[in-house]
Write a protein that holds these residues in place. Structure first.
Motif, PDB file in Angstrom:
ATOM      1  N   LEU A  18      80.748 -21.086  22.784  1.00  0.00           N
ATOM      2  CA  LEU A  18      81.908 -20.383  23.321  1.00  0.00           C
ATOM      3  C   LEU A  18      81.544 -19.110  24.080  1.00  0.00           C
ATOM      4  O   LEU A  18      80.870 -18.232  23.534  1.00  0.00           O
ATOM      5  CB  LEU A  18      82.862 -20.034  22.172  1.00  0.00           C
ATOM      6  N   ALA A  19      82.012 -19.037  25.302  1.00  0.00           N
ATOM      7  CA  ALA A  19      81.865 -17.812  26.108  1.00  0.00           C
ATOM      8  C   ALA A  19      83.131 -16.982  25.920  1.00  0.00           C
ATOM      9  O   ALA A  19      84.194 -17.516  25.639  1.00  0.00           O
ATOM     10  CB  ALA A  19      81.670 -18.164  27.575  1.00  0.00           C
ATOM     11  N   GLU A  20      82.995 -15.697  26.087  1.00  0.00           N
ATOM     12  CA  GLU A  20      84.135 -14.788  26.010  1.00  0.00           C
ATOM     13  C   GLU A  20      84.218 -14.024  27.321  1.00  0.00           C
ATOM     14  O   GLU A  20      83.197 -13.863  28.001  1.00  0.00           O
ATOM     15  CB  GLU A  20      83.950 -13.785  24.871  1.00  0.00           C
ATOM     16  N   PRO A  21      85.386 -13.511  27.680  1.00  0.00           N
ATOM     17  CA  PRO A  21      85.484 -12.706  28.902  1.00  0.00           C
ATOM     18  C   PRO A  21      84.471 -11.554  28.866  1.00  0.00           C
ATOM     19  O   PRO A  21      84.385 -10.821  27.885  1.00  0.00           O
ATOM     20  CB  PRO A  21      86.926 -12.187  28.870  1.00  0.00           C
ATOM     21  N   GLY A  22      83.679 -11.456  29.896  1.00  0.00           N
ATOM     22  CA  GLY A  22      82.693 -10.389  29.996  1.00  0.00           C
ATOM     23  C   GLY A  22      81.400 -10.627  29.232  1.00  0.00           C
ATOM     24  O   GLY A  22      80.511  -9.794  29.261  1.00  0.00           O
ATOM     25  N   ARG A  23      81.297 -11.744  28.549  1.00  0.00           N
ATOM     26  CA  ARG A  23      80.074 -12.075  27.794  1.00  0.00           C
ATOM     27  C   ARG A  23      79.658 -13.498  28.117  1.00  0.00           C
ATOM     28  O   ARG A  23      80.484 -14.397  28.193  1.00  0.00           O
ATOM     29  CB  ARG A  23      80.312 -12.004  26.287  1.00  0.00           C
ATOM     30  N   ASN A  24      78.375 -13.705  28.270  1.00  0.00           N
ATOM     31  CA  ASN A  24      77.864 -15.044  28.508  1.00  0.00           C
ATOM     32  C   ASN A  24      77.825 -15.833  27.212  1.00  0.00           C
ATOM     33  O   ASN A  24      77.973 -15.285  26.123  1.00  0.00           O
ATOM     34  CB  ASN A  24      76.466 -14.974  29.119  1.00  0.00           C
ATOM     35  N   VAL A  25      77.586 -17.111  27.344  1.00  0.00           N
ATOM     36  CA  VAL A  25      77.570 -18.012  26.197  1.00  0.00           C
ATOM     37  C   VAL A  25      76.338 -17.808  25.312  1.00  0.00           C
ATOM     38  O   VAL A  25      76.380 -18.060  24.115  1.00  0.00           O
ATOM     39  CB  VAL A  25      77.718 -19.478  26.685  1.00  0.00           C
ATOM     40  N   GLY A  26      75.249 -17.324  25.898  1.00  0.00           N
ATOM     41  CA  GLY A  26      74.015 -17.131  25.133  1.00  0.00           C
ATOM     42  C   GLY A  26      73.528 -15.704  25.146  1.00  0.00           C
ATOM     43  O   GLY A  26      74.031 -14.858  25.892  1.00  0.00           O
ATOM     44  N   ARG A  27      72.501 -15.433  24.341  1.00  0.00           N
ATOM     45  CA  ARG A  27      71.992 -14.065  24.182  1.00  0.00           C
ATOM     46  C   ARG A  27      70.694 -13.785  24.935  1.00  0.00           C
ATOM     47  O   ARG A  27      70.125 -12.723  24.785  1.00  0.00           O
ATOM     48  CB  ARG A  27      71.763 -13.776  22.700  1.00  0.00           C
ATOM     49  N   SER A  28      70.209 -14.721  25.752  1.00  0.00           N
ATOM     50  CA  SER A  28      69.007 -14.444  26.529  1.00  0.00           C
ATOM     51  C   SER A  28      69.357 -13.459  27.646  1.00  0.00           C
ATOM     52  O   SER A  28      70.532 -13.203  27.917  1.00  0.00           O
ATOM     53  CB  SER A  28      68.431 -15.726  27.134  1.00  0.00           C
ATOM     54  N   LYS A  29      68.345 -12.928  28.318  1.00  0.00           N
ATOM     55  CA  LYS A  29      68.596 -11.998  29.428  1.00  0.00           C
ATOM     56  C   LYS A  29      69.476 -12.629  30.498  1.00  0.00           C
ATOM     57  O   LYS A  29      70.294 -11.968  31.116  1.00  0.00           O
ATOM     58  CB  LYS A  29      67.279 -11.542  30.047  1.00  0.00           C
ATOM     59  N   ALA A  30      69.303 -13.933  30.727  1.00  0.00           N
ATOM     60  CA  ALA A  30      70.085 -14.641  31.745  1.00  0.00           C
ATOM     61  C   ALA A  30      71.409 -15.160  31.189  1.00  0.00           C
ATOM     62  O   ALA A  30      72.178 -15.794  31.903  1.00  0.00           O
ATOM     63  CB  ALA A  30      69.264 -15.801  32.305  1.00  0.00           C
ATOM     64  N   GLY A  31      71.688 -14.917  29.891  1.00  0.00           N
ATOM     65  CA  GLY A  31      72.942 -15.359  29.288  1.00  0.00           C
ATOM     66  C   GLY A  31      72.906 -16.778  28.765  1.00  0.00           C
ATOM     67  O   GLY A  31      73.933 -17.350  28.419  1.00  0.00           O
ATOM     68  N   ASP A  32      71.746 -17.375  28.685  1.00  0.00           N
ATOM     69  CA  ASP A  32      71.593 -18.760  28.238  1.00  0.00           C
ATOM     70  C   ASP A  32      71.192 -18.806  26.764  1.00  0.00           C
ATOM     71  O   ASP A  32      71.010 -17.779  26.115  1.00  0.00           O
ATOM     72  CB  ASP A  32      70.515 -19.447  29.093  1.00  0.00           C
ATOM     73  N   PHE A  33      71.056 -19.997  26.246  1.00  0.00           N
ATOM     74  CA  PHE A  33      70.541 -20.261  24.910  1.00  0.00           C
ATOM     75  C   PHE A  33      69.761 -21.554  24.980  1.00  0.00           C
ATOM     76  O   PHE A  33      69.835 -22.283  25.973  1.00  0.00           O
ATOM     77  CB  PHE A  33      71.673 -20.375  23.874  1.00  0.00           C
ATOM     78  N   SER A  34      69.036 -21.873  23.938  1.00  0.00           N
ATOM     79  CA  SER A  34      68.372 -23.172  23.840  1.00  0.00           C
ATOM     80  C   SER A  34      68.501 -23.660  22.410  1.00  0.00           C
ATOM     81  O   SER A  34      67.916 -23.090  21.493  1.00  0.00           O
ATOM     82  CB  SER A  34      66.895 -23.076  24.227  1.00  0.00           C
ATOM     83  N   LEU A  35      69.295 -24.707  22.217  1.00  0.00           N
ATOM     84  CA  LEU A  35      69.454 -25.319  20.904  1.00  0.00           C
ATOM     85  C   LEU A  35      68.356 -26.365  20.758  1.00  0.00           C
ATOM     86  O   LEU A  35      68.421 -27.440  21.345  1.00  0.00           O
ATOM     87  CB  LEU A  35      70.831 -25.963  20.772  1.00  0.00           C
ATOM     88  N   ALA A  36      67.306 -26.032  19.997  1.00  0.00           N
ATOM     89  CA  ALA A  36      66.129 -26.891  19.875  1.00  0.00           C
ATOM     90  C   ALA A  36      66.430 -28.150  19.068  1.00  0.00           C
ATOM     91  O   ALA A  36      66.072 -29.249  19.485  1.00  0.00           O
ATOM     92  CB  ALA A  36      64.971 -26.126  19.238  1.00  0.00           C
ATOM     93  N   GLU A  37      67.054 -27.995  17.922  1.00  0.00           N
ATOM     94  CA  GLU A  37      67.349 -29.137  17.062  1.00  0.00           C
ATOM     95  C   GLU A  37      68.699 -28.932  16.383  1.00  0.00           C
ATOM     96  O   GLU A  37      69.068 -27.806  16.037  1.00  0.00           O
ATOM     97  CB  GLU A  37      66.270 -29.330  15.986  1.00  0.00           C
ATOM     98  N   PHE A  38      69.420 -30.035  16.180  1.00  0.00           N
ATOM     99  CA  PHE A  38      70.681 -30.048  15.452  1.00  0.00           C
ATOM    100  C   PHE A  38      70.552 -31.109  14.377  1.00  0.00           C
ATOM    101  O   PHE A  38      70.170 -32.248  14.663  1.00  0.00           O
ATOM    102  CB  PHE A  38      71.840 -30.402  16.394  1.00  0.00           C
ATOM    103  N   SER A  39      70.835 -30.750  13.146  1.00  0.00           N
ATOM    104  CA  SER A  39      70.771 -31.740  12.071  1.00  0.00           C
ATOM    105  C   SER A  39      71.879 -31.484  11.065  1.00  0.00           C
ATOM    106  O   SER A  39      72.407 -30.371  10.966  1.00  0.00           O
ATOM    107  CB  SER A  39      69.405 -31.723  11.385  1.00  0.00           C
ATOM    108  N   VAL A  40      72.233 -32.543  10.334  1.00  0.00           N
ATOM    109  CA  VAL A  40      73.301 -32.470   9.339  1.00  0.00           C
ATOM    110  C   VAL A  40      72.832 -33.171   8.073  1.00  0.00           C
ATOM    111  O   VAL A  40      72.336 -34.302   8.117  1.00  0.00           O
ATOM    112  CB  VAL A  40      74.598 -33.148   9.841  1.00  0.00           C
TER     113      VAL A  40
END
Length: 144
Positions: A18-40
């Motif tokens: 989720l992105a918010e007004p004035g904030r990018n979706v991720g916390r990297s300098k470019a506003g990105d993220f990388s989800l390496a693995e998802f497990s349940v």
């Protein structure tokens, strides 16, 4: 993330970055993220915990170097990312190999492993019992 559930016929999961007004979706300098693995992991009440087998991952958008499939490939050096579309919300869905019945008191344990780029700022998780192919529709714009 741990959740107590009572769900019959679970066929998949939905993760919204989720992105918010004035904030990018991720916390990297470019506003990105990388989800390496998802497990349940699932643990029905009074029973042993077991890993749920994910069959496929699909996203509404992915960077060329970060397709959705990277989240279930077992390689912690790859991941799903959304650059350059970092100012908007995105969604990834995961289909289970087999539907799962999780009676009252069952617990689900979600692991979102971030490695190379950055973390998601905000996210939302959901389960589905849809019997059709799980499709990564755009996240809603409502705030929760």
């Amino acid at each position: 993330i741990e959740a107590v559930v009572d769900l019959q016929g679970v066929t998949g999961f939905r993760l919204e970055a989720l992105a918010e007004p004035g904030r990018n979706v991720g916390r990297s300098k470019a506003g990105d993220f990388s989800l390496a693995e998802f497990s349940v992991m699932a643990q029905p009440a009074g029973r042993t915990q077991r890993k749920l087998e994910l069959a496929v991952a699909r996203a509404d958008f992915a960077a060329k170097s970060g397709p959705a499939a990277n989240t279930i490939d077992g390689d912690k050096n790859t991941g799903w990312s959304v650059g350059p579309q970092t100012s908007q919300s995105h969604v990834i869905v995961f289909e289970l190999k087999e539907p799962q019945d999780l009676p009252a008191g069952s617990k689900l344990f979600f692991e979102l492993e971030h490695r190379t780029v950055g973390l998601m700022n905000r996210f939302r998780l959901a389960a589905t019992t849809a019997c059709v192919r799980v499709v990564p529709s755009r996240p809603s714009t409502r705030r929760s």
